[in-house]
Enzyme design. Structure first.
Site, PDB file in Angstrom:
ATOM      1  CG  ASP A 153      -2.451  17.125 -21.641  1.00 14.63           C
ATOM      2  OD1 ASP A 153      -1.809  16.065 -21.605  1.00 14.63           O
ATOM      3  OD2 ASP A 153      -3.670  17.162 -21.868  1.00 14.63           O
ATOM      4  NE  ARG A 162     -13.768  14.248 -29.292  1.00 16.22           N
ATOM      5  CZ  ARG A 162     -13.638  14.106 -27.963  1.00 16.22           C
ATOM      6  NH1 ARG A 162     -12.444  13.963 -27.407  1.00 16.22           N
ATOM      7  NH2 ARG A 162     -14.700  14.116 -27.191  1.00 16.22           N
ATOM      8  CG  PHE A 179      -8.863  16.794 -23.887  1.00 14.21           C
ATOM      9  CD1 PHE A 179      -9.108  16.267 -25.142  1.00 14.21           C
ATOM     10  CD2 PHE A 179      -9.016  15.978 -22.781  1.00 14.21           C
ATOM     11  CE1 PHE A 179      -9.511  14.951 -25.299  1.00 14.21           C
ATOM     12  CE2 PHE A 179      -9.415  14.655 -22.926  1.00 14.21           C
ATOM     13  CZ  PHE A 179      -9.659  14.139 -24.184  1.00 14.21           C
ATOM     14  CB  THR A 180     -13.816  16.941 -23.551  1.00  9.51           C
ATOM     15  OG1 THR A 180     -12.996  15.767 -23.481  1.00  9.51           O
ATOM     16  CG2 THR A 180     -14.244  17.164 -24.989  1.00  9.51           C
ATOM     17  CE1 TYR A 207      -4.016   2.147   0.729  1.00  8.82           C
ATOM     18  CE2 TYR A 207      -2.374   3.463   1.878  1.00  8.82           C
ATOM     19  CZ  TYR A 207      -3.627   3.345   1.321  1.00  8.82           C
ATOM     20  OH  TYR A 207      -4.494   4.413   1.333  1.00  8.82           O
ATOM     21  CE  LYS A 217      -5.439  10.735 -25.136  1.00  7.27           C
ATOM     22  NZ  LYS A 217      -5.999  10.031 -26.300  1.00  7.27           N
ATOM     23  CG  PHE A 248     -18.325  13.653 -25.312  1.00  2.33           C
ATOM     24  CD1 PHE A 248     -17.437  12.602 -25.370  1.00  2.33           C
ATOM     25  CD2 PHE A 248     -18.007  14.748 -24.525  1.00  2.33           C
ATOM     26  CE1 PHE A 248     -16.248  12.632 -24.651  1.00  2.33           C
ATOM     27  CE2 PHE A 248     -16.826  14.797 -23.807  1.00  2.33           C
ATOM     28  CZ  PHE A 248     -15.948  13.721 -23.870  1.00  2.33           C
TER      29      PHE A 248
END
Length: 482
Positions: free
Chosen positions: A223, A389, A132-133, A80, A266, A455
């Site tokens: 990002d 998109r 970005f969303t 942990y 990603k 979306f």
């Protein structure tokens, strides 16, 4: 990376890997695909993969892992606190991203939530190259607003501009002067801009943004979810870095940021994420929020097995033979569709191929969601699941009014090392047929609309019987073929 030429003169992307594990796919009849759309509210997110042939919804968490990543998962330390898996990952972050302090989170949007919680207040303004969303949703949730600052050429669909993700420097200074540096908690740069076609920014542009951030004493947040592919395109397109290694380009970019966050889904073909910085002050500002929202500081809501896979995946980001495969397939499909006259975002970027639904479905008003309609139509005639998109991915303003997207795109993601060339050619064939029959596609309307990130789970329905007309034309041309 050295070019590989074919004696035939064909320009074909050559895979520099072999496939050792396979997963069965399902190509169901078109009648079943229509039923699946109806059951899923004409929203590709709500489809069951038993009805999906080629899943091109996203590259997030769908990249194929390497044999070394899968082997590394077996050495995970299931503690942990103080897990050795964490310390191996921390070392990889230091080696690859060049940042001293690392805070783990379960994925990229978790980092966005923590960063927004720490820095965004009511009245805050966050300048960025493009939203970005989930980044926008978290910033607005905490009372802030975003300002998108791309140059005009970023919105030109058919372009040769190499860095459409560059931030508009003049507009950035103007925004800072209008709102005041104290109301700007950070400047956000996204590598590479997801919603305008996976377009990269140049290192020089990032340097210029850094200079403005320093001038006004504002944090620069990067990002880095697609930074590997951004670095690959920098090497191809920015003269200064043609002879540089991917590792050197990556560190050049991350060195310019005060805080770097990423989705490992990603960046490293695994599942997880993180935030990293050289600033002890920033680390302390974020540290307490990780146990609050995610988990203890040495696992951050992640499985330790995924942490081991992420460690190897970060190092593999430096391998051009791994990073090049997805951009090479994307370029191949962009060039093939462009040669057939299909409107696509150019130049080829990263993440996927982006069809210009605004032009393909020019007969459909934005209020009837042309990109969503195109996504549904493509699945119907092919079993290919892409992602809308466009305006469906936008959110309503504070008064409940529809806000229409700058672009209406259908993204066909091409994850690393997942598809074969014959499958890519199937995509080319079915997209070309749909383009030739595009006038049969009709609009959509919401019958169920969640208040946030609609979306993902929103339900839509066709405005008329256009899906049945499209099925009839498909049967006319393809007969009983799947």
């Amino acid at each position: 990376m050295q070019e590989i030429k074919f004696y035939s003169g064909e320009n074909i992307p050559l895979e520099l890997h072999k496939v050792r594990v396979v997963q069965k796919l399902h190509l169901v009849p078109i009648e079943r695909r229509l039923e699946a759309l109806q059951e899923g509210g004409f929203n590709t997110f709500r489809l069951n993969t038993k009805d999906v042939f080629l899943d091109m919804l996203t590259d997030s968490g769908t990249n194929a892992m390497s044999d070394n990543q899968m082997a590394a998962m077996m050495q995970a330390d299931d503690a942990y606190a103080g897990s050795q898996s964490f310390y191996r990952l921390q070392e990889a972050v230091q080696d690859v991203l060049g940042k001293k302090y690392y805070l783990p989170v379960h994925q990229g949007r978790a980092a966005e939530n923590i960063i927004s919680n720490a820095y965004v207040r009511k009245g805050s303004v966050v300048p960025m190259n493009y939203h970005f969303t989930t980044a926008m949703a978290h910033i607005t949730q905490y009372g802030g607003k975003i300002v998108e600052l791309l140059y005009d050429e970023a919105y030109v669909i058919n372009s040769s501009h190499p860095f459409k993700g560059n931030m508009n420097l003049e507009k950035l200074e103007e925004v800072i002067k209008i709102h005041g540096p104290k109301n700007i908690p950070f400047i956000r740069m996204e590598a590479s801009t997801n919603l305008i076609g996976g377009q990269p920014f140049s290192v020089q542009n990032l340097r210029d943004v850094r200079a403005i951030a320093d001038k006004y004493n504002i944090r620069l947040v990067l990002d880095a979810s697609l930074i590997g592919e951004n670095a690959f395109l920098v090497k191809q397109r920015e003269d200064e870095f043609k002879e540089a290694s991917l590792g050197d380009i990556l560190k050049t970019m991350t060195d310019l940021a005060d805080l770097v966050y990423f989705s490992a889904r990603k960046l490293s073909s695994s599942r997880g994420g993180g935030m990293c910085t050289d600033s002890l002050e920033i680390y302390r500002e974020l540290e307490a929020l990780v146990p609050l929202f995610e988990g203890f500081l040495t696992y951050g809501g992640m499985s330790v097995r995924e942490m081991e896979a992420m460690t190897v995946g970060l190092y593999e980001t430096l391998d051009e033979s791994i990073i090049c495969q997805s951009p090479a397939y994307i370029k191949y499909l962009v060039d093939a569709l462009d040669a057939k006259g299909v409107p696509v975002i150019k130049p080829a970027g990263v993440l996927g191929v982006h069809l210009n639904a605004m032009e393909i479905c020019e007969h459909i008003s934005q209020k009837e969601y042309p990109a969503g309609s195109l996504a549904a139509a493509l699945f119907l005639i092919s079993g290919i699941r892409g992602m809308e998109r466009g305006s469906v991915s936008n959110q309503r303003d504070e008064y409940g009014n529809e806000t229409y997207a700058d672009m209406e795109l259908l993204r066909l993601a091409i994850p690393r090392r997942v598809f074969t060339l014959s499958q890519i050619k199937y995509v080319e064939d079915r997209v070309t047929w749909l383009y030739e029959n595009r006038k049969l596609i009709g609009g959509l309307r919401f019958y169920y609309e969640p208040p946030v990130l609609r979306f993902f789970m929103g339900g839509l329905e066709p405005v008329n019987d256009w899906p049945e007309q499209l099925v009839a034309k498909f049967k006319e041309d393809f007969g009983e073929s799947l």
